[in-house]
Design an enzyme around this catalytic site. Structure first.
Site, PDB file in Angstrom:
ATOM      1  CE  LYS A  13      -2.118  -1.084   3.870  1.00 39.37           C
ATOM      2  NZ  LYS A  13      -1.385  -2.314   4.216  1.00 39.37           N
ATOM      3  NE  ARG A  88      -4.522  -1.132  10.025  1.00 40.24           N
ATOM      4  CZ  ARG A  88      -3.446  -0.695   9.371  1.00 40.24           C
ATOM      5  NH1 ARG A  88      -3.423   0.470   8.789  1.00 40.24           N
ATOM      6  NH2 ARG A  88      -2.389  -1.450   9.327  1.00 40.24           N
ATOM      7  NE  ARG A 127       7.800  -2.379   6.194  1.00 34.62           N
ATOM      8  CZ  ARG A 127       6.499  -2.222   6.402  1.00 34.62           C
ATOM      9  NH1 ARG A 127       5.732  -1.716   5.456  1.00 34.62           N
ATOM     10  NH2 ARG A 127       5.950  -2.602   7.538  1.00 34.62           N
ATOM     11  NE  ARG A 159       6.175  -0.198  10.038  1.00 33.42           N
ATOM     12  CZ  ARG A 159       5.044  -0.187   9.350  1.00 33.42           C
ATOM     13  NH1 ARG A 159       4.960   0.467   8.200  1.00 33.42           N
ATOM     14  NH2 ARG A 159       3.985  -0.829   9.783  1.00 33.42           N
ATOM     15  NE  ARG A 170       2.061  -4.745  11.128  1.00 37.02           N
ATOM     16  CZ  ARG A 170       3.137  -4.551  10.362  1.00 37.02           C
ATOM     17  NH1 ARG A 170       4.318  -5.035  10.730  1.00 37.02           N
ATOM     18  NH2 ARG A 170       3.029  -3.881   9.245  1.00 37.02           N
TER      19      ARG A 170
HETATM   20  P1  AP5 Z   1       4.803  -1.575   1.834  1.00 39.09           P
HETATM   21  O1  AP5 Z   1       4.460  -0.739   0.650  1.00 39.09           O
HETATM   22  O2  AP5 Z   1       5.538  -0.935   2.953  1.00 39.09           O
HETATM   23  O3  AP5 Z   1       3.494  -2.313   2.374  1.00 39.09           O
HETATM   24  P2  AP5 Z   1       2.252  -1.754   3.168  1.00 39.09           P
HETATM   25  O4  AP5 Z   1       1.053  -2.438   2.623  1.00 39.09           O
HETATM   26  O5  AP5 Z   1       2.241  -0.242   3.187  1.00 39.09           O
HETATM   27  O6  AP5 Z   1       2.607  -2.338   4.594  1.00 39.09           O
HETATM   28  P3  AP5 Z   1       2.546  -1.718   6.054  1.00 39.09           P
HETATM   29  O7  AP5 Z   1       3.267  -2.701   6.945  1.00 39.09           O
HETATM   30  O8  AP5 Z   1       3.016  -0.303   6.106  1.00 39.09           O
HETATM   31  O9  AP5 Z   1       1.040  -1.764   6.316  1.00 39.09           O
HETATM   32  P4  AP5 Z   1       0.345  -1.750   7.632  1.00 39.09           P
HETATM   33  O10 AP5 Z   1      -1.030  -1.540   7.154  1.00 39.09           O
HETATM   34  O11 AP5 Z   1       0.569  -2.888   8.531  1.00 39.09           O
HETATM   35  O12 AP5 Z   1       1.084  -0.546   8.414  1.00 39.09           O
HETATM   36  P5  AP5 Z   1       0.642   0.915   8.782  1.00 39.09           P
HETATM   37  O13 AP5 Z   1       1.829   1.755   8.787  1.00 39.09           O
HETATM   38  O14 AP5 Z   1      -0.555   1.340   8.013  1.00 39.09           O
HETATM   39  O15 AP5 Z   1       5.605  -2.850   1.292  1.00 39.09           O
HETATM   40  C1  AP5 Z   1       6.113  -3.827   2.194  1.00 39.09           C
HETATM   41  C2  AP5 Z   1       7.467  -4.346   1.686  1.00 39.09           C
HETATM   42  O16 AP5 Z   1       7.272  -5.066   0.466  1.00 39.09           O
HETATM   43  C3  AP5 Z   1       8.466  -3.223   1.336  1.00 39.09           C
HETATM   44  O17 AP5 Z   1       9.740  -3.661   1.687  1.00 39.09           O
HETATM   45  C4  AP5 Z   1       8.340  -3.050  -0.196  1.00 39.09           C
HETATM   46  O18 AP5 Z   1       9.525  -2.566  -0.782  1.00 39.09           O
HETATM   47  C5  AP5 Z   1       7.995  -4.477  -0.636  1.00 39.09           C
HETATM   48  N1  AP5 Z   1       7.078  -4.522  -1.771  1.00 39.09           N
HETATM   49  C6  AP5 Z   1       5.982  -3.738  -2.006  1.00 39.09           C
HETATM   50  N2  AP5 Z   1       5.362  -4.111  -3.147  1.00 39.09           N
HETATM   51  C7  AP5 Z   1       6.059  -5.170  -3.649  1.00 39.09           C
HETATM   52  C8  AP5 Z   1       5.898  -6.002  -4.806  1.00 39.09           C
HETATM   53  N3  AP5 Z   1       4.895  -5.826  -5.683  1.00 39.09           N
HETATM   54  N4  AP5 Z   1       6.798  -7.005  -4.993  1.00 39.09           N
HETATM   55  C9  AP5 Z   1       7.826  -7.191  -4.111  1.00 39.09           C
HETATM   56  N5  AP5 Z   1       8.025  -6.437  -3.001  1.00 39.09           N
HETATM   57  C10 AP5 Z   1       7.153  -5.440  -2.762  1.00 39.09           C
HETATM   58  O19 AP5 Z   1       0.121   0.688  10.285  1.00 39.09           O
HETATM   59  C11 AP5 Z   1       1.017   0.359  11.328  1.00 39.09           C
HETATM   60  C12 AP5 Z   1       0.248   0.260  12.644  1.00 39.09           C
HETATM   61  O20 AP5 Z   1      -0.361   1.545  12.951  1.00 39.09           O
HETATM   62  C13 AP5 Z   1      -0.936  -0.727  12.649  1.00 39.09           C
HETATM   63  O21 AP5 Z   1      -0.531  -2.047  12.935  1.00 39.09           O
HETATM   64  C14 AP5 Z   1      -1.815  -0.125  13.757  1.00 39.09           C
HETATM   65  O22 AP5 Z   1      -1.335  -0.433  15.037  1.00 39.09           O
HETATM   66  C15 AP5 Z   1      -1.644   1.378  13.544  1.00 39.09           C
HETATM   67  N6  AP5 Z   1      -2.668   1.921  12.617  1.00 39.09           N
HETATM   68  C16 AP5 Z   1      -2.438   2.460  11.384  1.00 39.09           C
HETATM   69  N7  AP5 Z   1      -3.596   2.842  10.812  1.00 39.09           N
HETATM   70  C17 AP5 Z   1      -4.582   2.524  11.720  1.00 39.09           C
HETATM   71  C18 AP5 Z   1      -5.987   2.653  11.689  1.00 39.09           C
HETATM   72  N8  AP5 Z   1      -6.641   3.160  10.631  1.00 39.09           N
HETATM   73  N9  AP5 Z   1      -6.683   2.234  12.785  1.00 39.09           N
HETATM   74  C19 AP5 Z   1      -6.062   1.735  13.867  1.00 39.09           C
HETATM   75  N10 AP5 Z   1      -4.714   1.561  13.943  1.00 39.09           N
HETATM   76  C20 AP5 Z   1      -3.983   1.962  12.866  1.00 39.09           C
END
Ligand code: AP5
Length: 214
Positions: A13, A88, A127, A159, A170
């Protein structure tokens, strides 16, 4: 355009949102990035969010909705946005619809990136992040110089929630609380599905083509 990026942790994402934001010239709003910036700054919101994030749990809905409402009131959101990691939960989605409704706006498309849990565990353990928001992978998407960001040359970091046990929690939370949103937005005719295991640039192209044809 007003877009939502949906998908499990590690589906890509953030990676896609960065490119789409540049191409479509709309802000990328990541609730995860907002929480991490607050943790780094030692704010009360950061202190609260840290305990949830480090254990792989979701930050409570009321807290999350407030920060989104605040961010949406910024001028740069007038032309649209890409929400990454929000909503979410079903209550977050309902509150978001209400919030936009009051502004006479609607979500235009929900980009759902699909990837299996086994791929995600491998991906997230490789990552590397930069504080400027750029994301890398040691094998799939490496920086030009090891350990340094291509954009700002800062040192890359891992991270805290990218430990295997936390990743599994997660994913569990994703399947329980976030995946029902696919059905929620499907019923509104907004879902566009993409295979997140294809090369990054291929998925970007497919998303842009699909938005152009909408
Ligand atoms: P990346 O693009 O970083 O993936 P992502 O989907 O953004 O993953 P996240 O871990 O950031 O998502 P998340 O939803 O858990 O975290 P968030 O920060 O929102 O890609 C991942 C890896 O794969 C990278 O190394 C990339 O280079 C590689 N990659 C990407 N595409 C690829 C491809 N096609 N092929 C090969 N490799 C690829 O949330 C973190 C925490 O915050 C949550 O756990 C929660 O505690 C809190 N939080 C955030 N939002 C909320 C909410 N709305 N409500 C409540 N809590 C929340």
């Amino acid at each position: 355009m007003r877009l939502i990026l949906l998908g499990p942790p590690g589906a890509g994402k953030g990676t896609q949102a960065t490119v789409l934001s540049e191409t479509l010239k709309i802000p990328h709003i990541s609730t995860g990035d907002i929480f991490r910036a607050n943790i780094k700054g030692g704010t009360p919101l950061g202190l609260l969010a840290k305990s949830y994030i480090d254990s792989g749990k979701l930050v409570p809905d009321d807290v999350t909705i407030d920060i989104v409402a605040n961010r949406l009131s910024d001028e740069d959101c007038a032309s649209g946005f890409i929400m990454d990691g929000f909503p979410r939960t079903i209550p977050q989605a309902q509150m978001f619809d209400e919030m936009l409704g009051k502004l006479d706006r609607k979500v235009e498309a929900v980009i759902n990136i699909i990837a299996d849990d086994s791929i995600i565990i491998k991906r997230l353990s490789g990552r590397r992040m930069c504080s400027c928001g750029k994301t890398y992978h040691i094998a799939n998407n490496p920086p030009k110089v090891e350990g340094k960001c291509d954009v700002c040359n800062s040192s890359l970091y891992i991270r805290d929630d990218d430990k295997e046990e936390t990743i599994k929690e997660r994913l569990k939370i994703y399947h329980e609380q976030t995946s029902p949103l696919v059905d929620y937005y499907q019923k509104k005719g907004l879902i566009l599905n993409f295979d997140g295991t294809k090369p990054i640039e291929v998925t970007t192209r497919e998303i842009l083509d699909s938005l152009n044809n909408k």
